[in-house]
Design a protein around this motif. Structure first.
Motif, PDB file in Angstrom:
ATOM      1  N   GLN A 182       0.834  -1.205   0.000  1.00 24.98           N
ATOM      2  CA  GLN A 182       0.000   0.000   0.000  1.00 24.98           C
ATOM      3  C   GLN A 182       0.869   1.255   0.000  1.00 24.98           C
ATOM      4  OE1 GLN A 182      -3.373  -1.961   2.586  1.00 24.98           O
ATOM      5  NE2 GLN A 182      -4.228  -0.391   1.261  1.00 24.98           N
ATOM      6  N   ASN A 183       0.210   2.418  -0.047  1.00 25.05           N
ATOM      7  CA  ASN A 183       0.976   3.644  -0.270  1.00 25.05           C
ATOM      8  C   ASN A 183       1.073   4.470   1.011  1.00 25.05           C
ATOM      9  OD1 ASN A 183       2.494   5.172  -2.031  1.00 25.05           O
ATOM     10  ND2 ASN A 183       0.770   6.491  -2.606  1.00 25.05           N
ATOM     11  N   GLU A 184       1.690   3.887   2.017  1.00 27.06           N
ATOM     12  CA  GLU A 184       1.878   4.537   3.313  1.00 27.06           C
ATOM     13  C   GLU A 184       3.390   4.652   3.533  1.00 27.06           C
ATOM     14  OE1 GLU A 184      -0.590   5.477   5.326  1.00 27.06           O
ATOM     15  OE2 GLU A 184      -2.290   4.497   4.345  1.00 27.06           O
ATOM     16  N   PRO A 185       3.821   5.672   4.291  1.00 23.73           N
ATOM     17  CA  PRO A 185       5.272   5.852   4.514  1.00 23.73           C
ATOM     18  C   PRO A 185       5.945   4.601   5.079  1.00 23.73           C
ATOM     19  CG  PRO A 185       4.054   7.757   5.327  1.00 23.73           C
ATOM     20  CD  PRO A 185       3.022   6.752   4.886  1.00 23.73           C
ATOM     21  N   TRP A 186       5.280   3.896   5.981  1.00 27.59           N
ATOM     22  CA  TRP A 186       5.917   2.704   6.564  1.00 27.59           C
ATOM     23  C   TRP A 186       6.063   1.584   5.531  1.00 27.59           C
ATOM     24  CZ3 TRP A 186       3.136  -1.912   6.952  1.00 27.59           C
ATOM     25  CH2 TRP A 186       1.745  -1.810   6.807  1.00 27.59           C
ATOM     26  N   CYS A 187       5.128   1.547   4.552  1.00 33.24           N
ATOM     27  CA  CYS A 187       5.274   0.540   3.475  1.00 33.24           C
ATOM     28  C   CYS A 187       6.470   0.902   2.592  1.00 33.24           C
ATOM     29  CB  CYS A 187       4.023   0.486   2.600  1.00 33.24           C
ATOM     30  SG  CYS A 187       2.532  -0.033   3.457  1.00 33.24           S
ATOM     31  N   GLU A 188       6.647   2.209   2.388  1.00 36.51           N
ATOM     32  CA  GLU A 188       7.771   2.672   1.559  1.00 36.51           C
ATOM     33  C   GLU A 188       9.099   2.255   2.219  1.00 36.51           C
ATOM     34  OE1 GLU A 188       7.166   4.026  -1.400  1.00 36.51           O
ATOM     35  OE2 GLU A 188       9.319   4.065  -1.766  1.00 36.51           O
ATOM     36  N   ARG A 189       9.159   2.426   3.531  1.00 36.67           N
ATOM     37  CA  ARG A 189      10.401   2.038   4.238  1.00 36.67           C
ATOM     38  C   ARG A 189      10.644   0.530   4.107  1.00 36.67           C
ATOM     39  NH1 ARG A 189       8.485   5.944   7.866  1.00 36.67           N
ATOM     40  NH2 ARG A 189       7.519   4.460   9.304  1.00 36.67           N
ATOM     41  N   ARG A 190       9.576  -0.232   4.161  1.00 33.60           N
ATOM     42  CA  ARG A 190       9.724  -1.688   4.050  1.00 33.60           C
ATOM     43  C   ARG A 190      10.144  -2.092   2.634  1.00 33.60           C
ATOM     44  NH1 ARG A 190       7.871  -4.781   8.044  1.00 33.60           N
ATOM     45  NH2 ARG A 190       7.229  -6.426   6.615  1.00 33.60           N
ATOM     46  N   ARG A 191       9.575  -1.392   1.628  1.00 33.49           N
ATOM     47  CA  ARG A 191       9.982  -1.690   0.236  1.00 33.49           C
ATOM     48  C   ARG A 191      11.463  -1.403   0.038  1.00 33.49           C
ATOM     49  NH1 ARG A 191       4.517   0.184  -1.199  1.00 33.49           N
ATOM     50  NH2 ARG A 191       5.177   2.354  -1.128  1.00 33.49           N
ATOM     51  N   THR A 192      11.902  -0.240   0.554  1.00 32.47           N
ATOM     52  CA  THR A 192      13.317   0.131   0.403  1.00 32.47           C
ATOM     53  C   THR A 192      14.207  -0.922   1.065  1.00 32.47           C
ATOM     54  OG1 THR A 192      12.649   2.426   0.510  1.00 32.47           O
ATOM     55  CG2 THR A 192      14.989   1.977   0.891  1.00 32.47           C
ATOM     56  N   ALA A 193      13.815  -1.338   2.265  1.00 31.21           N
ATOM     57  CA  ALA A 193      14.646  -2.303   3.009  1.00 31.21           C
ATOM     58  C   ALA A 193      14.698  -3.649   2.285  1.00 31.21           C
ATOM     59  CB  ALA A 193      14.116  -2.470   4.423  1.00 31.21           C
ATOM     60  N   VAL A 194      13.557  -4.102   1.757  1.00 37.31           N
ATOM     61  CA  VAL A 194      13.561  -5.432   1.128  1.00 37.31           C
ATOM     62  C   VAL A 194      14.369  -5.407  -0.170  1.00 37.31           C
ATOM     63  CG1 VAL A 194      11.483  -5.489  -0.365  1.00 37.31           C
ATOM     64  CG2 VAL A 194      12.154  -7.508   0.907  1.00 37.31           C
ATOM     65  N   LEU A 195      14.251  -4.314  -0.919  1.00 44.15           N
ATOM     66  CA  LEU A 195      15.009  -4.251  -2.180  1.00 44.15           C
ATOM     67  C   LEU A 195      16.509  -4.270  -1.898  1.00 44.15           C
ATOM     68  CD1 LEU A 195      12.856  -1.669  -4.183  1.00 44.15           C
ATOM     69  CD2 LEU A 195      13.180  -4.099  -4.746  1.00 44.15           C
ATOM     70  N   ARG A 196      16.904  -3.550  -0.835  1.00 44.08           N
ATOM     71  CA  ARG A 196      18.330  -3.514  -0.482  1.00 44.08           C
ATOM     72  C   ARG A 196      18.813  -4.920  -0.084  1.00 44.08           C
ATOM     73  NH1 ARG A 196      18.946   1.091   3.142  1.00 44.08           N
ATOM     74  NH2 ARG A 196      17.979  -0.308   4.623  1.00 44.08           N
ATOM     75  N   MET A 197      17.996  -5.602   0.713  1.00 41.28           N
ATOM     76  CA  MET A 197      18.386  -6.948   1.152  1.00 41.28           C
ATOM     77  C   MET A 197      18.485  -7.910  -0.045  1.00 41.28           C
ATOM     78  SD  MET A 197      16.382  -9.497   3.777  1.00 41.28           S
ATOM     79  CE  MET A 197      15.091  -9.962   2.627  1.00 41.28           C
ATOM     80  N   LEU A 198      17.465  -7.873  -0.910  1.00 42.13           N
ATOM     81  CA  LEU A 198      17.445  -8.805  -2.046  1.00 42.13           C
ATOM     82  C   LEU A 198      18.605  -8.528  -3.007  1.00 42.13           C
ATOM     83  CD1 LEU A 198      13.587  -8.810  -2.674  1.00 42.13           C
ATOM     84  CD2 LEU A 198      14.941 -10.760  -1.864  1.00 42.13           C
ATOM     85  N   GLU A 199      18.897  -7.236  -3.194  1.00 43.00           N
ATOM     86  CA  GLU A 199      19.995  -6.877  -4.090  1.00 43.00           C
ATOM     87  C   GLU A 199      21.313  -7.469  -3.589  1.00 43.00           C
ATOM     88  OE1 GLU A 199      21.535  -2.719  -6.077  1.00 43.00           O
ATOM     89  OE2 GLU A 199      19.893  -2.718  -4.633  1.00 43.00           O
ATOM     90  N   GLN A 200      21.519  -7.358  -2.266  1.00 41.96           N
ATOM     91  CA  GLN A 200      22.760  -7.916  -1.689  1.00 41.96           C
ATOM     92  C   GLN A 200      22.802  -9.435  -1.858  1.00 41.96           C
ATOM     93  OE1 GLN A 200      22.670  -6.467   2.309  1.00 41.96           O
ATOM     94  NE2 GLN A 200      23.213  -4.376   1.693  1.00 41.96           N
ATOM     95  N   TRP A 201      21.664 -10.071  -1.616  1.00 41.04           N
ATOM     96  CA  TRP A 201      21.625 -11.535  -1.761  1.00 41.04           C
ATOM     97  C   TRP A 201      21.957 -11.941  -3.199  1.00 41.04           C
ATOM     98  CZ3 TRP A 201      16.391 -13.375   0.773  1.00 41.04           C
ATOM     99  CH2 TRP A 201      16.432 -13.108   2.160  1.00 41.04           C
TER     100      TRP A 201
END
Ligand code: 9MR
Length: 374
Positions: A205-224
């Motif tokens: 969804q389009n809430e600030p906390w979802c944005e933070r979670r999207r950023t964190a997951v993309l960073r983690m997946l990119e490293q993996w």
């Protein structure tokens, strides 16, 4: 086995399921039949307690092309006592998927909430041995029957103070964040055919906390992926809430970002909570159906989205109306999160989802997922 070969096998496996689905497609009534039109699957999470009773039993026969075990394959439910494993319920779910001609999602090999209580005070060494043994036992037992394994569940915490955006839990403490990729390596070594997913919530969804979670997951997946971790799929749980904002443009861009990493996308636990939605039942159902439609249209408009799995079948057995963690409505009414009401009758959300599946703008495109990092 190369990724291409594995994809062919997955596709062949899908084609068998498809044959059953196609036979049912004649009547045009099933949600999975509708999904097959764009090369996707549709299904439900179930547990033995309610799935063998009406109306759920008939709804599954009519609509299910994928089955996830809601709880039966969780470690804590398999091995509650050290060294004593009971697979009865997990086997029942796997057999039920087979009887339905549905693909089976394995849920979940590692999750802080499903770690058996007896391990909460274990040393890191003891925990590592137990987690490895559990993962290997599960992947070996269901080898050849699993379409996708949720290898790791819910390690993101976008709100946490530590910069990594990862959750502190029994798993981070006893297994170790730096060793999450090893779970995927172990799973791939044991089951070369199953797709391997990282699964998490709160990113749709389009809430600030979802944005933070999207950023964190993309960073983690990119490293993996940089370190060649065999992760094929991002599982987006999609426990949506009708009182939260939604943006089709933002979600679609997130899908693009996942696809750019070479990942396929599965919607793994879809439902819509209406705890804070005022009005009559029909007002609430209309608002819920509108969010289902916006969400589903976005998914059906993206080539990387492979399947949609609902979390539970009817409002009667939905997890949001059960258990201590369930947030209650101020008026004391149960929530109406699924496609079918307490009696198993389709609601406005059913029509919204069926319409979206039938009118899928873009077919699932097998070729362009899972290919870049292996
Ligand atoms: O629906 C599940 C509920 O019955 C269990 O008590 C709970 C704890 O095991 O897990 C629920 O399912 C969760 C899923 O495994 C992971 N994503 C969130 C789901 C809803 O809490």
């Amino acid at each position: 086995m190369t990724m291409q070969r594995r994809e062919v096998l997955n596709w062949a496996c899908g084609a068998c399921v498809g044959a059953v689905g196609l036979a049912r497609a004649q009547d045009g009534l099933g949600l999975n039949d509708a999904a097959l039109g764009s090369g996707r699957r549709f299904g439900f999470a179930i547990d033995p307690g309610y799935a063998n009773k009406e109306p759920v039993k008939s709804l599954l026969r009519q609509h299910a092309g994928v089955i996830t075990a809601e709880n039966a394959m969780k470690w804590r439910n398999i091995e509650n006592v050290a060294g004593v494993s009971d697979y009865t319920r997990a086997d029942w779910v796997a057999d039920t998927a087979e009887r339905l001609g549905a693909a089976l999602r394995g849920h979940t090999l590692a999750w802080h909430q499903s770690t058996p209580a007896y391990l909460s005070t274990a040393t890191r060494e003891v925990f590592a041995v137990a987690q490895t043994a559990h993962l290997q036992a599960m992947t070996a037992r269901y080898r050849g029957r699993i379409h996708t394994w949720d290898v790791l569940n819910e390690v993101i915490d976008g709100d946490q103070k530590n910069k990594s955006g990862l959750r502190e839990s029994v798993l981070s403490e006893l297994w170790g964040e730096d060793r999450y990729p090893e779970l995927f390596e172990l799973a791939r070594a044991s089951d070369t055919r199953a797709k391997l997913a990282y699964n998490d919530y709160g990113m749709e969804q389009n809430e600030p906390w979802c944005e933070r979670r999207r950023t964190a997951v993309l960073r983690m997946l990119e490293q993996w992926i940089k370190r060649k971790t065999p992760v094929d799929v991002m599982g987006l749980q999609a426990h949506l809430d009708v009182s939260r904002k939604f943006s089709a443009t933002r979600l679609s861009r997130f899908f693009d970002e996942l696809r750019a990493l070479g990942l396929g996308i599965q919607i793994t636990e879809l439902d819509v909570r209406d705890a804070l939605q005022p009005g009559t039942v029909s007002d609430r159902d209309a608002a819920t159906a509108a969010l289902y439609k916006d969400f589903m249209d976005t998914c059906m408009g993206h080539a990387a989205v492979e399947m949609i799995v609902m979390w539970n079948v009817t409002d009667e057995e939905s997890w949001v109306n059960r258990g201590v963690q369930a947030p209650r409505r101020p008026d004391g009414q149960p929530m109406r999160p699924t496609l079918f009401d307490m009696q198993g009758q389709p609601k406005a959300a059913f029509a919204a989802v069926a319409g979206s599946l039938r009118q899928a703008a873009v077919p699932f495109d097998l070729k362009n997922t899972n290919t870049k990092h292996v």
